[in-house]
Design a protein around this motif. Sequence first.
Motif, PDB file in Angstrom:
ATOM      1  N   ARG A 191     -16.537  30.731 -15.235  1.00 41.44           N
ATOM      2  CA  ARG A 191     -16.781  29.119 -15.355  1.00 41.44           C
ATOM      3  C   ARG A 191     -16.791  28.570 -16.749  1.00 41.44           C
ATOM      4  NH1 ARG A 191     -22.953  26.634 -15.256  1.00 41.44           N
ATOM      5  NH2 ARG A 191     -22.381  24.435 -15.219  1.00 41.44           N
ATOM      6  N   PHE A 192     -16.006  27.537 -16.769  1.00 43.77           N
ATOM      7  CA  PHE A 192     -15.831  26.976 -18.032  1.00 43.77           C
ATOM      8  C   PHE A 192     -16.002  25.672 -17.988  1.00 43.77           C
ATOM      9  CE2 PHE A 192     -12.738  24.976 -21.246  1.00 43.77           C
ATOM     10  CZ  PHE A 192     -13.706  25.385 -22.361  1.00 43.77           C
ATOM     11  N   GLN A 193     -16.693  24.866 -18.913  1.00 45.74           N
ATOM     12  CA  GLN A 193     -16.902  23.159 -18.825  1.00 45.74           C
ATOM     13  C   GLN A 193     -16.370  23.026 -20.216  1.00 45.74           C
ATOM     14  OE1 GLN A 193     -20.774  22.084 -17.934  1.00 45.74           O
ATOM     15  NE2 GLN A 193     -20.675  20.219 -19.117  1.00 45.74           N
ATOM     16  N   TRP A 194     -15.335  22.142 -20.347  1.00 46.36           N
ATOM     17  CA  TRP A 194     -14.785  21.764 -21.519  1.00 46.36           C
ATOM     18  C   TRP A 194     -15.955  20.728 -22.321  1.00 46.36           C
ATOM     19  CZ3 TRP A 194     -11.354  23.889 -24.477  1.00 46.36           C
ATOM     20  CH2 TRP A 194     -10.979  23.146 -25.702  1.00 46.36           C
ATOM     21  N   PRO A 195     -16.401  21.104 -23.547  1.00 41.65           N
ATOM     22  CA  PRO A 195     -17.310  20.317 -24.205  1.00 41.65           C
ATOM     23  C   PRO A 195     -16.727  18.693 -24.427  1.00 41.65           C
ATOM     24  CG  PRO A 195     -17.078  22.504 -25.358  1.00 41.65           C
ATOM     25  CD  PRO A 195     -16.058  22.151 -24.512  1.00 41.65           C
ATOM     26  N   ARG A 196     -17.727  17.825 -24.216  1.00 38.87           N
ATOM     27  CA  ARG A 196     -17.541  16.572 -24.484  1.00 38.87           C
ATOM     28  C   ARG A 196     -17.556  16.326 -26.019  1.00 38.87           C
ATOM     29  NH1 ARG A 196     -21.242  16.067 -20.713  1.00 38.87           N
ATOM     30  NH2 ARG A 196     -22.859  15.409 -22.051  1.00 38.87           N
ATOM     31  N   GLN A 197     -17.163  15.069 -26.718  1.00 38.69           N
ATOM     32  CA  GLN A 197     -17.065  14.753 -27.951  1.00 38.69           C
ATOM     33  C   GLN A 197     -18.463  15.037 -28.821  1.00 38.69           C
ATOM     34  OE1 GLN A 197     -15.472  10.997 -29.000  1.00 38.69           O
ATOM     35  NE2 GLN A 197     -15.849  11.414 -31.343  1.00 38.69           N
ATOM     36  N   GLU A 198     -19.585  14.524 -28.080  1.00 41.05           N
ATOM     37  CA  GLU A 198     -20.820  14.912 -28.615  1.00 41.05           C
ATOM     38  C   GLU A 198     -21.358  16.174 -28.653  1.00 41.05           C
ATOM     39  OE1 GLU A 198     -21.417  13.151 -24.566  1.00 41.05           O
ATOM     40  OE2 GLU A 198     -20.210  12.857 -26.128  1.00 41.05           O
ATOM     41  N   GLN A 199     -20.805  16.847 -27.690  1.00 44.56           N
ATOM     42  CA  GLN A 199     -21.217  18.427 -27.743  1.00 44.56           C
ATOM     43  C   GLN A 199     -20.657  19.025 -28.721  1.00 44.56           C
ATOM     44  OE1 GLN A 199     -20.184  18.771 -23.420  1.00 44.56           O
ATOM     45  NE2 GLN A 199     -22.311  18.868 -22.819  1.00 44.56           N
ATOM     46  N   TRP A 200     -19.311  18.573 -28.774  1.00 43.54           N
ATOM     47  CA  TRP A 200     -18.645  19.146 -30.208  1.00 43.54           C
ATOM     48  C   TRP A 200     -19.317  19.344 -31.305  1.00 43.54           C
ATOM     49  CZ3 TRP A 200     -15.436  23.185 -29.571  1.00 43.54           C
ATOM     50  CH2 TRP A 200     -14.535  23.156 -28.644  1.00 43.54           C
ATOM     51  N   LEU A 201     -19.776  17.977 -31.462  1.00 40.87           N
ATOM     52  CA  LEU A 201     -20.467  17.927 -33.062  1.00 40.87           C
ATOM     53  C   LEU A 201     -21.674  18.716 -32.902  1.00 40.87           C
ATOM     54  CD1 LEU A 201     -20.127  13.961 -33.057  1.00 40.87           C
ATOM     55  CD2 LEU A 201     -18.883  15.655 -34.378  1.00 40.87           C
ATOM     56  N   LEU A 202     -22.509  18.732 -31.771  1.00 40.52           N
ATOM     57  CA  LEU A 202     -23.555  19.631 -31.889  1.00 40.52           C
ATOM     58  C   LEU A 202     -23.270  21.099 -31.957  1.00 40.52           C
ATOM     59  CD1 LEU A 202     -25.604  17.990 -29.155  1.00 40.52           C
ATOM     60  CD2 LEU A 202     -25.946  17.822 -31.650  1.00 40.52           C
TER      61      LEU A 202
ATOM     62  N   PHE B 196     -29.920  22.352 -33.427  1.00 36.28           N
ATOM     63  CA  PHE B 196     -28.421  21.763 -33.021  1.00 36.28           C
ATOM     64  C   PHE B 196     -28.242  22.311 -31.526  1.00 36.28           C
ATOM     65  CE2 PHE B 196     -27.651  20.329 -37.177  1.00 36.28           C
ATOM     66  CZ  PHE B 196     -26.789  19.426 -36.982  1.00 36.28           C
ATOM     67  N   VAL B 197     -28.609  23.861 -31.397  1.00 31.44           N
ATOM     68  CA  VAL B 197     -28.221  24.206 -30.049  1.00 31.44           C
ATOM     69  C   VAL B 197     -29.116  23.713 -29.115  1.00 31.44           C
ATOM     70  CG1 VAL B 197     -29.323  26.332 -29.894  1.00 31.44           C
ATOM     71  CG2 VAL B 197     -27.158  26.100 -28.898  1.00 31.44           C
ATOM     72  N   LYS B 198     -30.553  23.441 -29.265  1.00 31.56           N
ATOM     73  CA  LYS B 198     -31.601  22.978 -28.593  1.00 31.56           C
ATOM     74  C   LYS B 198     -31.065  21.515 -28.194  1.00 31.56           C
ATOM     75  CE  LYS B 198     -36.459  22.269 -28.094  1.00 31.56           C
ATOM     76  NZ  LYS B 198     -36.501  22.829 -26.676  1.00 31.56           N
ATOM     77  N   LEU B 199     -30.383  20.704 -28.989  1.00 36.06           N
ATOM     78  CA  LEU B 199     -30.127  19.260 -28.860  1.00 36.06           C
ATOM     79  C   LEU B 199     -29.014  19.342 -27.726  1.00 36.06           C
ATOM     80  CD1 LEU B 199     -30.104  17.963 -32.437  1.00 36.06           C
ATOM     81  CD2 LEU B 199     -31.399  17.180 -30.744  1.00 36.06           C
ATOM     82  N   LEU B 200     -28.499  20.139 -27.372  1.00 37.50           N
ATOM     83  CA  LEU B 200     -27.403  20.459 -26.372  1.00 37.50           C
ATOM     84  C   LEU B 200     -28.049  20.337 -24.741  1.00 37.50           C
ATOM     85  CD1 LEU B 200     -24.963  23.165 -27.230  1.00 37.50           C
ATOM     86  CD2 LEU B 200     -24.404  20.528 -26.828  1.00 37.50           C
ATOM     87  N   HIS B 201     -29.652  20.535 -24.967  1.00 39.11           N
ATOM     88  CA  HIS B 201     -30.318  20.447 -23.605  1.00 39.11           C
ATOM     89  C   HIS B 201     -29.746  20.983 -22.467  1.00 39.11           C
ATOM     90  CE1 HIS B 201     -32.834  17.534 -25.645  1.00 39.11           C
ATOM     91  NE2 HIS B 201     -31.853  16.833 -25.717  1.00 39.11           N
TER      92      HIS B 201
END
Length: 291
Positions: free
Chosen positions: A195-206, A21-26
């Motif tokens: 540095r903070f980047q708020w995750p997008r919806q698909e990133q939250w799922l991963l 799952f974390v690898k799918l974040l690329h």
Amino acid sequence: MLKGVLLGFLAFAAYALSDAFVKLLHGSLPAYESVFFGAALGLTALPFIKGDGDRWRETWVAERQGLWVVRAVASAIGTTSAVMAFTALPMAEAFALIFLMPIFVTILSVLVLKEHVGWRRWSAVVAGFIGVMVVLRPGFRVLGAGHLAAVVCGLAGAVSMIALRLAGPHEKRITLYGAGVIGSMLLTGALMLTRFQWPRQEQWLLLLGYGLLAAAGAVLLMLATRRAPANLVAPTQYSQMLWAVLLGYVLFDDQLDWPMLVGIAIILGAGLFTFVREDKVTRWWKRTRVV
């Protein structure tokens, strides 16, 4: 006992799926940010790990606080390095280098614990590093940060294991588990301030899959070690390599050549041999209270 071993296989299947799952974040999120949210989700395992009579404060207050800090820092470094390795490398290659951990444990046992290590275990150490050279083939392949991250992850895991040997007889499971999740949250949370980047919806799922599957793995591993001796459960972690090959092929189109497969086999063989020798020589898990 058989149920315990089977639960061990399930636990490490959950861990392998978590890594997928974390690898799918690329690498779309900084590694430390993925680790922070994964560790925060790992807190969901605490109600299952907390034993009768345990207090919540024992998650971060230990009998040997210095060793708790060592495990916390090692866990944060190791988990962040693992995310970097899985992002950059084929899953099987990353696991092969991370599985140098038993080799590093042998070396640290001599340097830190002053244990006597015979020629058989030193032979396993040499074989493990030969396997690494076969996998990496320096001078014939381009090596990158992912390879270094995987080795750092294995070394950090070995440091954490040495701290466990020293602290285990004095600590409760909730304390040992808390060092990993709370330490990772604190250290990676501090990095998120820069540095903070708020995750997008698909990133939250991963991230949910990454964190919750890792928490499930921790609970399953706890149940496994309650039903079977730790020396029988521990080798089941090598089943992650089979999952890595399968998931890497199906999800990421990972390609492994024959030299890499040979090197992986050498590393796994050396690691398994080290586990067997630990049972005959030090029997440390029978002195370590982790339940």
